[in-house]
Motif scaffolding. Structure first.
Motif, PDB file in Angstrom:
ATOM      1  N   HIS A  64       0.747  -1.279  -0.040  1.00 30.69           N
ATOM      2  CA  HIS A  64       0.059   0.171   0.104  1.00 30.69           C
ATOM      3  C   HIS A  64       0.993   1.335  -0.059  1.00 30.69           C
ATOM      4  CE1 HIS A  64      -2.013   3.256   2.213  1.00 30.69           C
ATOM      5  NE2 HIS A  64      -3.037   3.080   1.326  1.00 30.69           N
ATOM      6  N   TRP A 118      -2.309   9.407   4.061  1.00 24.62           N
ATOM      7  CA  TRP A 118      -2.553   8.210   3.160  1.00 24.62           C
ATOM      8  C   TRP A 118      -1.862   7.184   3.681  1.00 24.62           C
ATOM      9  CZ3 TRP A 118      -3.316   8.626  -2.762  1.00 24.62           C
ATOM     10  CH2 TRP A 118      -3.919   7.525  -3.281  1.00 24.62           C
ATOM     11  N   GLU A 170     -13.067  -6.571   6.101  1.00 23.70           N
ATOM     12  CA  GLU A 170     -12.776  -6.684   4.621  1.00 23.70           C
ATOM     13  C   GLU A 170     -12.311  -8.082   4.169  1.00 23.70           C
ATOM     14  OE1 GLU A 170     -10.733  -2.377   4.478  1.00 23.70           O
ATOM     15  OE2 GLU A 170      -9.419  -3.965   4.333  1.00 23.70           O
ATOM     16  N   ARG A 222     -10.182  -9.914   1.925  1.00 19.94           N
ATOM     17  CA  ARG A 222      -8.503  -9.366   1.470  1.00 19.94           C
ATOM     18  C   ARG A 222      -7.864 -10.414   0.496  1.00 19.94           C
ATOM     19  NH1 ARG A 222      -6.958  -6.543   7.244  1.00 19.94           N
ATOM     20  NH2 ARG A 222      -8.250  -4.873   7.188  1.00 19.94           N
ATOM     21  N   GLY A 269      -5.645  -6.262  -2.744  1.00 20.92           N
ATOM     22  CA  GLY A 269      -7.101  -5.799  -2.999  1.00 20.92           C
ATOM     23  C   GLY A 269      -7.899  -6.159  -1.709  1.00 20.92           C
ATOM     24  N   ARG A 326     -12.621  -1.378  -1.567  1.00 23.94           N
ATOM     25  CA  ARG A 326     -11.913  -0.738  -0.746  1.00 23.94           C
ATOM     26  C   ARG A 326     -10.672  -0.538  -1.101  1.00 23.94           C
ATOM     27  NH1 ARG A 326     -12.442  -0.221   4.957  1.00 23.94           N
ATOM     28  NH2 ARG A 326     -14.619   0.337   4.401  1.00 23.94           N
ATOM     29  N   ALA A 327      -9.934  -1.495  -1.648  1.00 22.79           N
ATOM     30  CA  ALA A 327      -8.419  -1.339  -2.190  1.00 22.79           C
ATOM     31  C   ALA A 327      -8.153  -2.102  -3.235  1.00 22.79           C
ATOM     32  CB  ALA A 327      -7.594  -1.635  -0.932  1.00 22.79           C
ATOM     33  N   CYS A 328      -7.134  -1.610  -4.227  1.00 24.82           N
ATOM     34  CA  CYS A 328      -6.716  -2.388  -5.135  1.00 24.82           C
ATOM     35  C   CYS A 328      -5.300  -1.667  -5.516  1.00 24.82           C
ATOM     36  CB  CYS A 328      -7.400  -2.559  -6.685  1.00 24.82           C
ATOM     37  SG  CYS A 328      -6.736  -3.654  -7.614  1.00 24.82           S
ATOM     38  N   TYR A 329      -4.060  -2.028  -4.913  1.00 26.80           N
ATOM     39  CA  TYR A 329      -2.897  -1.536  -4.915  1.00 26.80           C
ATOM     40  C   TYR A 329      -1.875  -2.293  -5.562  1.00 26.80           C
ATOM     41  CZ  TYR A 329      -4.736   2.174  -1.859  1.00 26.80           C
ATOM     42  OH  TYR A 329      -5.473   3.195  -1.486  1.00 26.80           O
ATOM     43  N   SER A 386     -12.256   6.202  -6.069  1.00 24.07           N
ATOM     44  CA  SER A 386     -10.778   6.171  -6.533  1.00 24.07           C
ATOM     45  C   SER A 386     -10.130   7.394  -6.467  1.00 24.07           C
ATOM     46  CB  SER A 386     -10.988   5.853  -8.100  1.00 24.07           C
ATOM     47  OG  SER A 386      -9.970   5.914  -8.778  1.00 24.07           O
ATOM     48  N   SER A 387      -8.624   6.995  -6.422  1.00 20.27           N
ATOM     49  CA  SER A 387      -7.848   8.376  -6.325  1.00 20.27           C
ATOM     50  C   SER A 387      -7.841   8.662  -7.606  1.00 20.27           C
ATOM     51  CB  SER A 387      -6.381   7.786  -5.938  1.00 20.27           C
ATOM     52  OG  SER A 387      -5.812   6.996  -6.882  1.00 20.27           O
ATOM     53  N   CYS A 391     -11.186  12.647  -4.465  1.00 22.20           N
ATOM     54  CA  CYS A 391     -11.223  11.226  -5.004  1.00 22.20           C
ATOM     55  C   CYS A 391     -12.327  11.636  -6.462  1.00 22.20           C
ATOM     56  CB  CYS A 391     -11.554  10.568  -3.974  1.00 22.20           C
ATOM     57  SG  CYS A 391     -13.059  10.589  -3.107  1.00 22.20           S
TER      58      CYS A 391
END
Length: 165
Positions: free
Chosen positions: A20, A40, A60, A62, A75, A85-88, A122-123, A153
């Motif tokens: 992340h 962040w 979450e 994950r 993710g 929530r996340a996809c990095y 989204s960023s 965002c």
């Protein structure tokens, strides 16, 4: 190159944060101020932040992506909120299909959980990635980070197709 996606284990919590942080600090730094980046993805990664990942207070779902056994992507999905929530992806693994593969697996899990759509904040950096995968921008907003730091965002949403569609 062998890309695998698997469930995140408690022992992966530090790797989750490292990926992340590397993604935020390596890929998003040109779109956001230093204050936003620090809120962040604060450094250093502490035992307390690792423990927060382990405790998973939001429930979450994950995933972790590995290339040849090396963790390179993460993710997260919050099914109760229909929220991606996340996809990095770590910058060393960019443009190798890691993010796309993670996103497809998270969407598969969402459909299997009975979700009809996914929403996300989204960023600015990731907007094009999500648009190219069928997410629609609903508008620009502010996401509040730790300490109340506002981050620009884009609210996005995608209607999911069921396995039977």
């Amino acid at each position: 190159m062998q890309l695998t996606i698997r469930e995140l284990r408690q022992t992966d919590a530090r790797a989750f944060l490292e990926i992340h942080h590397a993604a935020v600090r390596g890929s998003a730094a040109h779109d956001y101020s230093a204050a936003v980046i620090e809120a962040w993805a604060p450094l250093p990664i502490t035992d307390r932040s690792v423990q927060r990942v382990v405790s998973n207070p939001d429930g979450e779902h994950r995933l972790i992506a590995e290339i040849d056994g090396l963790a390179v992507g993460i993710g997260a999905l919050v099914a109760k909120n229909s929220e991606l929530r996340a996809c990095y992806v770590h910058p060393v693994a960019g443009r190798k299909g890691v993010g796309s593969t993670l996103l497809l697996e998270l969407e598969r899990i969402a459909v299997a959980s009975g979700l009809m759509s996914l929403s996300l904040d989204s960023s600015l950096t990731a907007e094009g990635f999500y648009r190219s995968r069928g997410y629609v921008a609903l508008g620009y907003e502010q996401h509040l980070l730790s300490g109340g730091v506002p981050m620009a965002c884009i609210k996005m949403r995608k209607v999911l197709l069921s396995q039977n569609s």
